[in-house]
Design an enzyme around this catalytic site. Structure first.
Site, mmCIF file in Angstrom:
data_model
loop_
_atom_site.group_PDB
_atom_site.id
_atom_site.type_symbol
_atom_site.label_atom_id
_atom_site.label_comp_id
_atom_site.label_asym_id
_atom_site.label_seq_id
_atom_site.Cartn_x
_atom_site.Cartn_y
_atom_site.Cartn_z
ATOM 1 N N ALA B 238 0.925 -0.697 -0.261
ATOM 2 C CA ALA B 238 -0.463 -0.052 -0.150
ATOM 3 C C ALA B 238 0.798 1.211 -0.036
ATOM 4 O O ALA B 238 1.866 0.770 -0.053
ATOM 5 C CB ALA B 238 -0.658 -0.369 1.397
ATOM 6 N N HIS B 239 0.490 2.468 -0.037
ATOM 7 C CA HIS B 239 0.961 4.108 -0.123
ATOM 8 C C HIS B 239 1.830 3.594 1.290
ATOM 9 O O HIS B 239 1.881 3.580 2.458
ATOM 10 C CB HIS B 239 -0.282 5.164 0.049
ATOM 11 C CG HIS B 239 -1.073 5.274 0.507
ATOM 12 N ND1 HIS B 239 -2.358 6.083 0.158
ATOM 13 C CD2 HIS B 239 -1.523 4.570 1.678
ATOM 14 C CE1 HIS B 239 -2.595 5.876 0.989
ATOM 15 N NE2 HIS B 239 -2.369 4.717 2.072
ATOM 16 N N ASN B 240 3.048 3.707 0.956
ATOM 17 C CA ASN B 240 3.556 4.447 1.724
ATOM 18 C C ASN B 240 4.240 3.583 2.638
ATOM 19 O O ASN B 240 4.956 3.924 3.634
ATOM 20 C CB ASN B 240 2.720 5.765 2.389
ATOM 21 C CG ASN B 240 3.170 6.894 1.985
ATOM 22 O OD1 ASN B 240 1.860 7.539 1.571
ATOM 23 N ND2 ASN B 240 4.234 7.707 1.585
#
Lengths: 339, 339, 339
Positions: B238-240
C-alpha cells in the site's frame, strides 16, 4: 433457445411434474423469475422464496415438491440439473470466427491451426503451437515454445510464459499468468541469489483458471494442474505444486511451493497452504483456514477463530496469549484437589 | 552448457568427491535425475531419496556424504551452491535484440537507449526514460515521466504508472502494477472524498517483483522498495510502505499503508500487516500470520490457530468465544482453593 | 497551483490562524515539508512531528493548535480538509485529448462519444457504448454490449467483460477485471460441470476499483456494486455479491458468492467473507478477520489471534487444539469444589 418443459425434463434427466407443454425460454432465480422462466431450489436457505415464485417451473428435490406452487422438474440433485438446464437455455456465446486478427503479432515460427482464432493485440512467439478451434481473446501473450491444445479458450489478456503446456477444453479468464518464475532464492551472506526456474507449467484437460490467478513454473520439475481442476480468481499456485484431478479451489487461495493436493478436494476461499505438504484425496479445507501440516485422512478441516464484537475479541485474544499458562494452572489445580 | 564436475566444483566453490571428469549437462531433482544430471539435497525431508538417485552427482553437506551413492559436491550451503549451479547450467535465455517493435506506441518525448528492447504492443508515454540493455517484454505500459534503469527486465504486460522509478537489474513479472493510486479516502458526511495520491513509487536495484503484485504510489511521500528486495506473486504493497534491503516477501502478503519493514526480514505467504507499523530488521513472520502491532525485536513471530478436523475445531472455537470468562472462572477457583 | 493561505482556508472551509498572505504551493508530510508547503496532522501517532515541522502551515484540530509552531488551518476534521486541500493544490492531471488512438481496435458497431478518449492498444467490441468524457487508458479491453457512463476513467489495462455496466465518474485502476465468470460448478459423479454464468456486473456511480481487483458476473441475477463504493487493490468480489452504497473495502479482501454487504461499512485488509451472508449497514470488520456468519447489528467485529513469538505461539496454539477438553475439566473442577 426455448424448450417445452417435457423436452427439458428429458434432456436434463429429471422427472416432470405439471404441464408438459409449458414453454421455457430462460433461467432465473426464485425471487426474480417470471413466466417462461425456470428456477431452481438447491440451497435450503432459499426455501422461503419457493411459495412466492412466479417461475413457470422449478427444479427441486422430491421433499420440496409439496411446497412448490408451479410445475417442477424433480431430481435428487437440483444443482446439477440446474447446471444442465442453463447450458441448454443459455449456451456460451458463439466463438469468434477462425483466423488471426490483423493487429496480432505472430512469429513466423509459431504453428496456429487454421480453425483457431487469435484476437486483436495478441502476441505469439516462436515455437508456439495452437491447436484446432482454440480461441485466444484480445490481448493474450503466448511466449515461446508453449503449446495450447484443442478447444481451449483464453478469454482475454492471459499471459502464458515460455514452455507452458495447456490441455484440451480449458477455459482461462482475464489477467491469469501461467508460467511465471517461481520464488526461488538462496541467501548468499545476506544477499538473495535468484535460482533460475527451469521447470515449466503443465495444465491438463478441462481445467478452468480464474481471473488474475497466477501459476508459477517449476524450479526443476514441473508445476502440474491435473485434468478437471477448477481454480477460481486470484489463486496463487507456487512452483512445483501438484493439484490432483477434479479438485476445486475457491478465490484467493495461496499454495506454497512443492505442496501436493490430492484428487476431488474442495478448498474454500482464502485458504493458505504452507510448502512441502501433502493433502490426500477427498479433503475439504473450509474457507480461510491456515494449513501448516500435511493432511493424511479424508474429511473436513478448519482453523481460525470465530468473528466476535471487537471488544469481546480483545479480551479473549489477550487470554489466548497465555493459554499455555492457563492450562498449566488448571492442571495444578486438578492435582491439588485430587491430593 | 556442459561442464566437467571438476570445473563445476571450482566455479561454484564446493569440494569435489568422486570422478572429476564426469560430464554434467543439467540439473534435476534427486528423484528424476539421470546420467549427466547433478542434483542437490538441502531440505532434510528429501533425504530418503538420496540413496536411490540416478544423478551423476549430488550437491550436499558433509553430514550427508556417507549416504551418497554417487559423486558429490560438498558444501556448507547446498542450496546456495545449487543456485550457482543452475545459473551455470541453465542460464536465463538470451535477451531479445535491441530496438523498438513496430507495433509499440512510443511517445516522441520518451528517451529509450539504443541498447534497450521494447516488445510488441508496448506503450511508452512522454517523459519516460529507459536505460541501457533494459528489456520491456510484450504488452508493457510505461506511463509518463517514469524512469527504468539499466539491465532491468519487465517480462510482459507490466503496468508502470506515471513518475515511477525502477532501479538497475530488476526483474518484474507479468501482470504487476507499479504506481497505482493508494487507497486514500476522507469521509465527508457519509460520502468518500478521494485523496489525490501525489507521491510516487521508488524501486531500488536488484529488486524482483512477482506476477500480479501491486505497489501503490505514495499519498504525499513515496512508497519505497529498497535494494535487493524480493516480492513474490500477488503481494499488495500500500501507499507509503517502505521495505528494507534484502527483505523477501512470499506470495499473497498484504501490507497496509505507511508500514515500515526492516532489512533482511522474511515474510511468509499470506501474512497481513496492518498500517502504520514498524517491523525491525531480521524479523521472520511465519506464513498466514496477522500482524496488528509493531515488532520491535528480531526473531520469529506467528499468529493463528492450527488446522483441525472441522468438528473438533467447532468445539474449540466455540470455547474461544468465552475464553476470557473461562480465565476468570479459573482465577476464582484458584482463589477459593487457596482460601 | 498556488494559493494564499486565506484563499485556501475559504476554499476548504477551515479557520485560519496566522499570516493570511502566506503563499502555499503544495502539500507535504510534517516531516518532509518546507517553505510553501502545507501539511496536516490527523493520526495522533504523528503528533511528535508537529513541533519540528518546517511547513508554512498545518491543517489540524483545535486541541493541537497550541503545539503548532507555524500558521494553521483549524478544523474538526483535518483529514477531510487535507483531502480538499490536495485536490486544490495537486489536481489530477489533465485527461488526454478526445479521440480514438490509431492503434486501438474498435468494432464499427460500438458507439463512442466524440468527447471520449480511447488510448493505444485498446480493444472495443460490438455493441459497446462509451459516454461523454470517459477516458480509456492504454490497453483496455471492453467486451461486447458493455456500457460505460460519463466521466469515468479506466487508467490502463482494465478488462471489462461482456454486458457490464459501469456508472458515472468511476475510476478503475490497472489490471482490474470486471465481469469474469463466477465460480459456478455442479458435481456430476466426481466431475465438475460448469454452470454458465448468465448474469452481469452492474457498477454504480462514483465507484473506485483498485489495481488487479476482480469482480465476477452474476450466475443468474447480477453482481452489484452500488454508488460511492471504494474497493482497494486485489479485492475479489464473487458472483451475486451486492456491496451497499459508500462502503469502503481495503486490499486483498475476498467476498464469496451471494454475500450482501450493507451501506457505509468499513472492511479492513485481507478480510475473508464466506458466501450467502448478510452484513448490515455501518459494520466495521477489522483487518484479517474471518467472517463466517452474518452480522446483524452495526458495530466493529474481529476474529483471529494476536501475533506472538513463534515459540510461545506454538505452546498456546497446541492448547487451543484441546480447548474444549480444558473447558470441560474446568467445569468438572468447579462442580467438585461446590460439592
Amino acid at each position: 433457445m426455448a424448450y417445452r418443459l417435457k423436452q427439458l425434463a428429458e434432456r436434463v434427466g429429471a422427472r416432470l411434474e405439471g404441464d408438459p407443454d409449458l414453454r421455457i425460454n430462460s433461467v432465473s432465480t426464485l425471487r426474480n423469475a417470471g413466466p417462461g422462466n425456470i428456477s431452481f431450489l438447491s440451497n435450503p436457505a432459499y426455501k422461503p422464496q419457493l411459495s412466492d415464485t412466479r417461475a413457470s417451473a422449478v427444479i427441486l428435490s422430491e421433499d420440496m415438491l409439496e411446497n412448490c406452487p408451479v410445475a417442477a422438474l424433480v431430481t435428487e440433485d437440483p444443482y446439477l440439473v440446474y447446471a444442465k438446464t442453463v447450458k441448454l437455455l443459455a449456451p456460451r456465446s458463439e466463438p469468434p470466427p477462425p483466423g488471426i486478427h490483423a493487429s496480432a503479432v505472430v512469429d513466423p515460427d509459431a504453428k496456429i491451426h487454421d480453425s483457431a482464432s487469435v484476437g486483436p493485440h495478441c502476441v505469439i512467439e516462436a515455437g508456439v503451437q495452437i491447436a484446432e478451434r482454440t480461441v485466444l481473446g484480445p490481448g493474450c501473450i503466448i511466449a515461446r515454445d508453449s503449446r495450447i491444445d484443442a478447444d481451449t479458450q483464453l478469454v482475454a489478456r492471459v499471459t502464458v510464459c515460455h514452455g507452458t503446456r495447456i490441455g484440451k477444453r480449458c477455459l482461462v479468464h482475464p489477467g491469469a499468468v501461467i508460467g511465471s518464475d517461481g520464488f526461488g532464492l538462496a541467501n548468499d551472506h545476506g544477499v538473495w541469489l535468484k535460482i533460475e526456474q527451469v521447470g515449466r507449467v503443465v495444465i491438463g484437460d478441462d481445467v478452468e483458471i480464474g481471473a488474475n490467478t497466477t501459476i508459477d513454473r517449476g524450479a526443476l520439475d514441473n508445476t502440474v494442474v491435473e485434468d478437471g481442476v477448477k481454480l477460481d480468481n486470484q489463486v496463487q499456485v507456487a512452483h512445483n505444486v501438484r493439484i490432483g484431478q477434479h479438485t476445486a479451489i475457491a478465490g484467493c487461495v495461496g499454495i506454497a511451493g512443492s505442496t501436493k493436493i490430492g484428487r476431488q478436494c474442495l478448498i474454500g476461499g482464502a485458504v493458505g497452504l504452507a510448502g512441502h505438504l501433502e493433502i490426500v484425496d477427498n479433503v475439504t479445507l473450509t474457507g480461510y483456514s491456515r494449513v501448516n501440516s500435511s493432511v493424511k485422512r479424508p474429511g473436513s478441516y478448519t482453523s481460525g477463530t470465530p468473528l466476535q464484537p471487537t471488544k469481546k475479541w480483545q479480551k479473549n485474544s489477550a487470554r489466548f496469549r497465555r493459554l499455555d499458562e492457563m492450562a498449566r494452572r488448571l492442571a495444578a489445580l486438578e492435582k491439588k484437589i485430587k491430593a
